[in-house]
Design an enzyme around this catalytic site. Sequence first.
Site, PDB file in Angstrom:
ATOM      1  CB  SER A  87      -0.941  -0.028   1.211  1.00  0.00           C
ATOM      2  OG  SER A  87      -1.839   1.058   1.181  1.00  0.00           O
ATOM      3  CG  HIS A 121      -4.190  -0.931  -0.510  1.00  0.00           C
ATOM      4  ND1 HIS A 121      -4.295  -0.659   0.834  1.00  0.00           N
ATOM      5  CD2 HIS A 121      -4.459  -2.254  -0.635  1.00  0.00           C
ATOM      6  CE1 HIS A 121      -4.602  -1.764   1.495  1.00  0.00           C
ATOM      7  NE2 HIS A 121      -4.701  -2.745   0.620  1.00  0.00           N
ATOM      8  CG  ASP A 138      -5.489  -5.773   2.420  1.00  0.00           C
ATOM      9  OD1 ASP A 138      -5.927  -6.919   2.655  1.00  0.00           O
ATOM     10  OD2 ASP A 138      -5.581  -5.225   1.306  1.00  0.00           O
TER      11      ASP A 138
END
Length: 434
Positions: free
Chosen positions: A30, A57, A149
């Site tokens: 991310s 992401h 995540d």
Amino acid sequence: MSSPGARPARAVGVTRARATPFPIVGIGASAGGLEAFKQLLEHLPLDLGMGFVLVPHLDPSHHSLLTDLLSRATKLSIEEVKNGRAVEPNHIYVIPPNTYMVIERGVLKLTPRKKFGGQPMPIDFFLRSLAEDRAEMAIGIILSGSASDGALGIEAIKSSGGMTFAQDEQTARYPGMPHSAVATGRVDFVLPPAQIAAELARISVRPLVGLPAPMEPAESFFPKSGTALATLFKLLTLHHMENLWDYVRLCEKNSGELDRLYQELLVMVTGFFRDPKVFDVLRKKVYPAIVGSLEEREPIRLWVPGCATGEEVYSLAISLVEFVEKKRDRPQIQIFATDISDAFLSRARAGVYVENIAMDVSTDRLRRFFTKVDAGYQVNKSIRELCIFAKQDLTKDPPFSKLNLISCFREGSVCCSTMPLSRRVFFSSERPKT
């Protein structure tokens, strides 16, 4: 629009997976991920025989230039995924913006982006499917990023017999995601991105002495005899050993390593409400039968052998509370949960799980039965108090008795691994009335 010097992706993708399985590497990142991706790809050899799938992401409202930017860091073929694209060895695939992605039989499939508890979890979503599709041929890597995540996906890959990596937090611009992955206790290597690439290269070609049958270089990391051999190979890899008997001697000298082997061989495929159909049957058929058989003031007694980190236990507790709270006379609930691992039991008693469990737990259940904490969510005290966690070796310790239900549907649970052990668990614990 492509950046100057970038290689264009193929206009037509391969839609049929190769007949011979090969390792597939899922890489999540991310914030700070671009730098980490570049560092990893710059050091990847061109002929590892592995496929690479990148799940960053991305801003859902903008076209992504990530494929073009990363093409400058590697000579490997790199492309943005199109629905139905089959993964090929020595190729890199990047998820498009505003999508979720799974892999089925080696083919990448795209779906509209989803949110779980308000947060999208594309990395967990993909890595879980990768674990199911590739089993011991799955590799999961978590690079720089905030939040958590990827943690559940790492657990899934590890439980399937695959190998897991996380970026060293000291080298990650945002250490949240690597930290959450490592906190699961299911990460094999914690390294900077360049060293992750070097480790992938090493394990893809290193021969293994002491295991049956010769293996091709790209497949030597994944023994075909099953998860146990894959686990042994991974432990040899961690110690930079090439001979199984060297590892045997290490275990003889080092009790800590023997304990580690023991833990690694305990297959832990678990999660909240993993099989909705099972819980539907419990609610409609099993729980009514149990409650109907109870004497006055008699408690409901459940046992979960091989409870791992407690997700199944708390799922049963929540579903049973939801059932009995609608009854006029609410029976007391007692759930006994046992495991041989002290580490698993410690996590289960704490009842703290990463926020990613919102993928498996409904918003209503999160609100009613969990409390938001810094590390994610904690099971409420009222539910934790229904569950008694204890250490138990099923091969020699006595089972519980006078039970209404024994829950042994967790995949890989040792209580169902052999017929003698199954008899010991079930027939010694049976309750005449149910």
